[in-house]
Design an enzyme around this catalytic site. Sequence first.
Site, PDB file in Angstrom:
ATOM      1  N   LYS A   1       0.685  -1.456   0.238  1.00 22.00           N
ATOM      2  CA  LYS A   1       0.053   0.018   0.120  1.00 22.00           C
ATOM      3  C   LYS A   1       0.867   1.198  -0.179  1.00 22.00           C
ATOM      4  O   LYS A   1       1.808   1.302   0.613  1.00 22.00           O
ATOM      5  CB  LYS A   1      -1.076   0.143   1.167  1.00 22.00           C
ATOM      6  CG  LYS A   1      -1.901   0.945   1.298  1.00 22.00           C
ATOM      7  CD  LYS A   1      -2.766   0.937   2.455  1.00 22.00           C
ATOM      8  CE  LYS A   1      -4.102   1.864   2.493  1.00 22.00           C
ATOM      9  NZ  LYS A   1      -4.845   1.873   3.799  1.00 22.00           N
TER      10      LYS A   1
ATOM     11  N   SER B   1      -9.865   1.613   2.723  1.00 21.47           N
ATOM     12  CA  SER B   1      -8.942   2.398   1.950  1.00 21.47           C
ATOM     13  C   SER B   1      -7.615   1.462   1.166  1.00 21.47           C
ATOM     14  O   SER B   1      -7.213   2.037   0.110  1.00 21.47           O
ATOM     15  CB  SER B   1      -8.284   3.470   2.659  1.00 21.47           C
ATOM     16  OG  SER B   1      -7.467   2.970   3.687  1.00 21.47           O
TER      17      SER B   1
ATOM     18  N   SER C   1      -9.958  -0.559   7.060  1.00 23.93           N
ATOM     19  CA  SER C   1      -9.166  -0.538   5.833  1.00 23.93           C
ATOM     20  C   SER C   1      -8.594  -1.550   5.231  1.00 23.93           C
ATOM     21  O   SER C   1      -8.186  -1.945   3.975  1.00 23.93           O
ATOM     22  CB  SER C   1      -8.372   0.516   5.621  1.00 23.93           C
ATOM     23  OG  SER C   1      -9.132   1.921   5.459  1.00 23.93           O
TER      24      SER C   1
HETATM   25  N1  GLN Z   1     -13.451   3.886   6.072  1.00 18.96           N
HETATM   26  C1  GLN Z   1     -12.723   4.331   7.152  1.00 18.96           C
HETATM   27  C2  GLN Z   1     -12.317   5.844   7.033  1.00 18.96           C
HETATM   28  O1  GLN Z   1     -12.734   6.346   6.112  1.00 18.96           O
HETATM   29  C3  GLN Z   1     -11.556   3.708   7.572  1.00 18.96           C
HETATM   30  C4  GLN Z   1     -10.290   3.863   6.822  1.00 18.96           C
HETATM   31  C5  GLN Z   1      -9.068   3.301   7.404  1.00 18.96           C
HETATM   32  O2  GLN Z   1      -9.289   2.268   8.139  1.00 18.96           O
HETATM   33  N2  GLN Z   1      -7.786   3.720   6.958  1.00 18.96           N
HETATM   34  O3  GLN Z   1     -11.637   6.338   7.787  1.00 18.96           O
END
Ligand code: GLN
Length: 484
Positions: free
Chosen positions: A79, A154, A178
């Site tokens: 990532k 994400s 994410s």
């Molecule tokens: N969807 C969540 C957010 O928008 C989680 C994001 C994440 O885990 N990086 O913050």
Amino acid sequence: MRLYEKTAHELHEMLTAKKISALELTKDLFERIEEKDSEIGAYLEITKSQAEQTAKIVDEKISRGEKISALEGIPCAIKDNICTKGIKTTCASKILENFVPPYDATVMKKLNSQNAVVLGKVNLDEFAMGGSTENSAYQVTKNPWNIERVPGGSSGGSAAAVAAGEAIFALGSDTGGSIRQPASFCGVVGMKPTYGRVSRYGLVAFASSLDQIGPITRDVTDCATVLNAICGLDEMDSTSTPAAVPDFTKSLISDVKNLKIGLPKEYFVKGIDKEVEDAVINVTEIFEKLGAQIVEISLPHTEFAISTYYIIAPAEAATNLERYDGVSYGVRVDGADIVEMMTNTRTEKFGEEVKRRIMIGNYALSAGYYDAYYLKALKVRTLIQKDFTDAFKNVDIILTPTTPNAAFKIGEMVNDPLKMYLQDICTVPLNLAGLPGISLPCGFNKENLPIGFQLIGKPLDEETIIRAAFTYEQTQNFSNKIPQ
Ligand code: GLN
């Protein structure tokens, strides 16, 4: 069957038996990326020459008759919020479009020391803020099961790459779901370890008290193998835990007899898709047949998890993202004086969602509102943690859906951030409580989109959820399926 369809443990066997070479394997993956990635859009950067060089080192070791470790020669995707020395790390943000880290994140040091073959850096929501990968400043990543759908986020690039056969495994990061949500949307396995298990050194900070790096793999065995490689105390991260790291592959045992599995009633309320609910109930029935005991439990503060998370995460983000000021990192947009330069840089180079969170975070932390929002959120966080502590007095693990629905359509929620935030209902409580969780596939809906379920463990007890996940996986045959 092409090599890209296999798991890391199968490929390891083939490498050690000299049935394939690491270079051949690496080339097969790059070929697959070439065939597929213009459609999927997982990769932001390909690191071909470095990958081939690593593969050659592994092949030399094998030809000298040396033993190779489990990830040696195995192609992976990283990532793009994990720092890679000499390789651009953008966080899918324009503000870091030219950022080349002078150092490796601890997880990269660990993977490199094992000679894992890094294929490249993969897409994400800008600074990991989002649940669809649509917030990337560079490209939209598609779900390999249906390219009109999001891959989740994400870590959407990581999950899509593994699902599409464009990487054998990937690293993602999980602040509120994410790793687990994109794994669920893409039909692969994703684990968020206990907070502190994996060093965050070199993970570009979003919300420091919630962020955790973890594996996205094609099966539970690979998940355990990657965990073995990346966990452990790190003096460069003061929040990393000194707890001993077990050999997680020792938990790959098919046995859930007398295991007590809690089913929290708050996770099966209105808003959850019927097909998801049925699939998860089906999983509980399988566990029961295998000798586990299913117990209904209550996590009463679940309904406050989203609002708590969306105060704490933006507050920490607002603070962490102060460093992007046109001076210390990344790009600069000029202005008449320093204030105008900083304003121009941040206005032009941050995306909408990142700005929204910086504003929410600074608001919640401001003198007049700190007590009402931030401090209150911290208190509720403690209540959510206590819910889990209480529940774990009676059960060994907890089982829930990973997401309320399967992958949604690209564009469906981008203009409705609140709706998007509600997607995180099943995943954020674990981050708030620091607990380990794994998502694994449990079937498909009528539209042939994967459905996932989540197993939650006690703090530092990844072993029990790995054992339960492995046991379940033995009853299924879809975890290796590559979408056509
Ligand atoms: N969807 C969540 C957010 O928008 C989680 C994001 C994440 O885990 N990086 O913050």
